[in-house]
Design an enzyme around this catalytic site. Structure first.
Site: not given
Ligand SMILES: [Zn+2]
Length: 330
Positions: A154, A190, A192, A274
């Protein structure tokens, strides 16, 4: 598989984050460390590759801010971790302020990524861990794993967020290009979207970036990761909540076919656990037993592969998930 880790990465210890409107225990906490180390066996400590590889990706102003932010926070008389609370709207002109609160807002995009006393140290050594694993691949390992923590995907050229401060996948892609690899692919699996990585490489011809992630219409980071951002060297494959292996596998096939067409000399996988069904902040339905077959399909590209760790917050299942993914590369 050779695995890399540095104990200094453990020292980043955020107490809390803002989540769903309240101060909440940090999901990216030190408990993740022993869960993963306990499952992957022996690890190697990295050499120190210095600051230069970091500065190929992140701006000097941002790196200086990261190093100094906590000391400035303390100088302002604050206890606990440094949190931003005010942000410039996109398009606001750049301004320089002395006050730490302005700098925090300038270099952050969320309130879930505090800066503590040891955050810089942990993030720096996390980068060195990634570079050591990259070195192993550059000298002939078919695959190597960097247990990078805190995560990285991120973080953009001049911003932090999503528990990420320095972008390992991007730093290693640039380091590999500097070492003579002509083309690098990054596959982000991931839960996200890897917004930082996308921002860093959008428009480039020597790096392609494919990401399979939760639809940003329903999930963080909301402002990036939409399918219509796919163009040139970027492929975004957003999936709905509750996706199981069948739907995930179709997206993976699409991503791998697309990556193969760019003929990469190195593959970097941003691996987040995740996507697991038990993850407390995510909503896919992958099972532990899904990760080895998923990894085998990625390995079938036959490209030397560096795996870096991103998210994964179901601590009880985390070690097994990481071990299963790595096993798929054996
Ligand atoms: Zn994630």
């Amino acid at each position: 598989m050779r695995c890399f880790w540095d104990e200094r990465q453990r020292s980043h210890a955020p107490a809390a984050e803002f989540f769903n409107g309240e101060l909440h225990p940090a999901a990216e906490h030190q408990g993740r460390v022993d869960a993963i180390l306990g499952a992957i066996g022996s690890t190697e400590a990295p050499a120190d590759y210095g600051i230069e590889p970091i500065l190929r990706v992140h701006s000097r102003a941002y790196v200086d801010f990261l190093r100094e932010a906590f000391a400035q926070w303390r100088s302002a008389g604050r206890d606990g971790d440094a949190f931003p609370y005010t942000f410039p709207i996109v398009g606001r002109r750049p301004l320089n302020f002395d006050r730490i609160d302005a700098s925090l807002g300038h270099f952050s995009f969320d309130t879930s990524t505090p800066i503590g006393e040891r955050t810089w140290d942990a993030a720096y050594w996390s980068v060195q861990t990634a570079l050591a694993a990259l070195d192993a691949v550059l000298v002939g390992e078919r695959a190597a794993f960097a247990f990078t923590r805190p995560p990285g995907h991120h973080a953009g050229r001049n911003y932090l967020g999503g528990y990420s401060y320095l972008n390992h996948a991007a730093i290693c892609a640039e380091a590999a290009l500097a070492a003579g690899k002509r083309s690098v692919a990054i596959l982000d699996v991931d839960y996200h979207h890897g917004n930082g990585t996308q921002d860093i490489f959008a428009g480039r011809e020597d790096v392609v970036f494919a990401s399979i992630h939760a639809d940003p219409r329903t999930d963080y980071p909301f402002f990036w990761g939409h399918a219509d951002e796919s163009r040139g060297n970027i492929l975004n494959l957003p999936l709905p909540r509750d996706t199981e292996l069948a739907g995930y596998g179709d997206a993976l096939t699409q991503a791998l076919d697309w990556i193969e067409r760019s003929r990469p000399r190195l593959l970097i996988v941003s691996y987040g656990a995740d996507t697991h069904e038990a993850d407390p902040i995510s909503h896919f339905k992958l099972k532990t037993s899904d990760y080895a077959p998923m990894a085998r399909r990625i390995a079938s590209l036959g490209v030397p592969t560096l795996i870096v760790m991103e998210g994964g917050y179901a601590v009880d299942a985390l070690g097994a998930n990481v071990a299963a993914f790595l096993e798929g590369f054996e």
